[in-house]
Enzyme design. Structure first.
Site, PDB file in Angstrom:
ATOM      1  N   THR A 262       0.719  -1.108   0.100  1.00 47.00           N
ATOM      2  CA  THR A 262      -0.153  -0.058   0.038  1.00 47.00           C
ATOM      3  C   THR A 262       0.848   1.221   0.147  1.00 47.00           C
ATOM      4  O   THR A 262       0.577   2.262  -0.758  1.00 47.00           O
ATOM      5  CB  THR A 262      -0.833  -0.045   1.145  1.00 47.00           C
ATOM      6  OG1 THR A 262      -1.833  -1.220   1.053  1.00 47.00           O
ATOM      7  CG2 THR A 262      -1.671   1.344   1.276  1.00 47.00           C
ATOM      8  N   GLY A 265       2.123   1.947  -3.600  1.00 48.23           N
ATOM      9  CA  GLY A 265       1.004   2.117  -3.914  1.00 48.23           C
ATOM     10  C   GLY A 265       0.557   3.428  -4.232  1.00 48.23           C
ATOM     11  O   GLY A 265       0.238   4.228  -5.217  1.00 48.23           O
ATOM     12  N   GLU A 282      -3.553  -2.827  -6.960  1.00 55.13           N
ATOM     13  CA  GLU A 282      -3.835  -3.944  -6.178  1.00 55.13           C
ATOM     14  C   GLU A 282      -2.757  -4.063  -5.143  1.00 55.13           C
ATOM     15  O   GLU A 282      -1.563  -4.471  -5.215  1.00 55.13           O
ATOM     16  CB  GLU A 282      -3.820  -5.223  -6.989  1.00 55.13           C
ATOM     17  CG  GLU A 282      -4.779  -6.562  -6.567  1.00 55.13           C
ATOM     18  CD  GLU A 282      -3.689  -7.471  -5.692  1.00 55.13           C
ATOM     19  OE1 GLU A 282      -3.872  -7.174  -4.462  1.00 55.13           O
ATOM     20  OE2 GLU A 282      -3.278  -8.279  -6.139  1.00 55.13           O
ATOM     21  N   CYS A 316      -1.713 -11.307  -0.758  1.00 55.88           N
ATOM     22  CA  CYS A 316      -2.401 -10.323  -0.256  1.00 55.88           C
ATOM     23  C   CYS A 316      -3.725 -10.277   0.111  1.00 55.88           C
ATOM     24  O   CYS A 316      -4.312  -9.740   1.121  1.00 55.88           O
ATOM     25  CB  CYS A 316      -2.417  -9.277  -1.443  1.00 55.88           C
ATOM     26  SG  CYS A 316      -2.891  -9.994  -2.834  1.00 55.88           S
TER      27      CYS A 316
END
Ligand code: NDP
Length: 502
Positions: A262, A265, A282, A316
């Site tokens: 994350t 991301g 994702e 994940c």
């Protein structure tokens, strides 16, 4: 019973002795059944795959990729710098404009079918290489990663000539050049998830595999050559985070697809903000696997094990939080511990191995740090008797009970073979606890009642909800998250939308 009390970890060959039944001393021993590694030839050095050929990196940088089960160096791999990124993006642009973009979908499909068939033909080679480079058990690379990767190419090959009928209006257009950055947990499978829909839709791709697992992406590049894929349609740039950052910030990229943490991301989303680049992310997860008192217990136990110990928990969508109804909690945890005592940890190339190596020192350190925090915050830690190999990176299957929602092990993605057990009394409480996470990627529900499955599934803020099963994947089924698990979907018709101008 925490490991502080009953378990002991020794230097060197770490031994976690918890007093549970030891299947080895009880006389149950499996003879070694190693898969031969002769099927795959690993070159001492690999270049970058740009414009249909392997070439040395412009700046000459390299790094080693190691076998996490032994620590041995497998190969020296090129590190792509900004000049290599520019060359790959430029080749992708030319291929998009001159070859792949104008090519009829029925012709693109033929290439995708060929890739799928060659993946099947060379599946053993890919499986052994994946297990060597990643540390995952051969049983999983052979039965899950490689067949699913081939299935994704087959599935999207079928869409390539039917885009006009996919519900996106007549003649939907591709986006152009796709920059695709993937993680180390399912190296080939993530490459297939990214490449297959992008190519089917008419885009060209520059793929950046993870630093610790570049080898199957490079073998896939070899397959691209084997099937005669036109130069520039797929390029593979090995390297670390800087290579990924140079790729996603390149101005001539039209689309970014990222799977990973994350944190990274968010950085990529920030870098793409204000540009015309399309983005799908994702990211992480902290899924609840919810077991009701009427669940088929033996099935649920297998689902819990598959949910968190599959791929060493480097998943994940792993069911890392077990929510079990209070009235059956003790019985479920007891059975779970008995089942975990039968798991075999060790050589990833052994066909009997259930739990392989942790992918990297860095990941092992992260798991070690978070599990120490679990103990420090007061949760009870348990692992089955389990002798860890001397070399390489290993962590025993671990269960924490007495976990509360505020504990770090209930909130943060551990990404390892560690299960946090919480309890609930009512369905409403299960929903509230399951959704009490910054993530929203997946969930599991175990109950005998179909109506309860539907009631629960409607209330879960999770992209995927499995009912009386866990970690099931199919190319036709969309996958993706809510909240900090990212946005966009991969798989199915939805996965095409991420690569079309719709
Ligand atoms: P990262 O998010 O760092 O790595 C994912 C991919 O992104 C890799 O290819 C990485 O390259 C690349 N990358 C790293 N930094 C950048 C950047 N600034 N710009 C573009 N690309 C970049 O994950 P890690 O491997 O560091 O794992 C850390 C944690 O992330 C794990 O512990 C786990 O919790 C989570 N994770 C989640 C995954 C998921 O599927 N949701 C997958 C992997 C990790 P490189 O490998 O060379 O650094």
């Amino acid at each position: 019973m925490g490991s502080g009390k009953s378990g002991k970890k020794q230097a060197g060959a770490a031994v976690v002795d918890t007093g549970a039944v030891d299947t080895v001393s009880a006389g149950w021993e499996y003879a070694p059944a190693p898969e031969s590694r002769d099927i795959v030839t690993i070159a001492p050095e690999y270049g970058l795959f740009i414009n249909g050929e392997f070439r040395p990196p412009a700046a000459g940088g390299t790094f080693a990729t190691i076998n996490p089960a032994t620590g041995e160096s497998l190969a020296t791999v090129a590190e792509a710098g900004p000049a290599d990124v520019a060359a790959a993006v430029s080749a992708a642009r030319a291929a998009y404009e001159n070859v792949w973009g104008p090519m009829p979908g029925s012709e693109r499909a033929k290439y995708l079918y060929r890739i799928a068939r060659v993946l099947q033909e060379r599946s053993r080679e890919f499986a052994v290489l994946e297990s060597l480079d990643n540390g995952k058990p051969i049983r999983e690379s052979r039965d899950v990663d490689i067949p699913l990767a081939a299935a994704h190419f087959f599935y999207y090959a079928g869409w390539a000539d039917k885009l006009d009928h996919a519900g996106f209006g007549p003649a939907p257009r591709p986006l152009g050049v796709a920059a695709q950055v993937i993680p180390w947990n399912f190296p080939l499978l993530m490459a297939a998830w990214k490449l297959a829909p992008a190519l089917a839709a008419g885009n060209t791709c520059v793929l950046k595999p993870a630093e610790t697992t570049p080898l199957t992406a490079l073998l896939l590049a070899d397959v691209c050559q084997q099937v005669g894929l036109p130069p520039g349609v797929v390029s593979v740039l090995t390297g670390a985070g800087d290579t990924g950052a140079a790729l996603v910030t390149h101005p001539d990229v039209d689309k970014i697809a990222f799977t990973g943490s994350t944190e990274v991301g968010k950085q990529i989303a920030a870098s793409a903000a204000g540009t015309p680049k399309k983005l799908t992310l994702e990211l992480g997860g902290k899924a609840a696997n919810i077991v009701f008192d009427d669940a088929p217990v033996e099935q649920a136990i297998e689902g819990i094990v598959n949910g968190i110990f599959f791929n060493q928990g480097h998943v994940c969508c792993a069911g890392s939080r077990l929510l079990v109804q209070e009235s059956v909690a003790d019985a479920v945890v007891d059975r779970l511990k008995r089942r975990l005592a039968t798991l075999r940890l060790g050589d990833p190339l052994d066909k009997n191995t259930d739990v392989g190596a942790i992918n990297s020192r860095q990941q092992l350190d992260k798991i070690t740090e978070l599990t120490a925090a679990g103990e420090a915050e007061g949760a009870e830690r348990w692992s089955p008797p389990c002798r860890l190999p001397e070399a390489g990176f290993w962590f025993p299957p671990t269960v924490f009970t007495g976990v509360s929602q505020s504990h770090r092990i209930a909130r943060e993605e551990i990404f390892g073979p560690v299960l946090s057990v919480l309890t609930f009394r009512t369905p409403d409480e299960a929903v509230a606890k399951a959704n009490n996470t910054p993530y929203g990627l997946s969930a599991g529900i175990w109950t005998d009642k179909g109506s309860r499955i539907l009631w629960m599934a409607q209330r879960m803020r999770a992209g995927v909800v499995w009912a009386n099963t866990y970690n099931r994947f199919d190319p036709a089924s969309p996958f993706g998250g809510y909240k900090e698990s990212g946005y966009g979907r991969e798989g199915g018709r939805h996965g095409l939308a991420a690569y079309l101008d719709v």
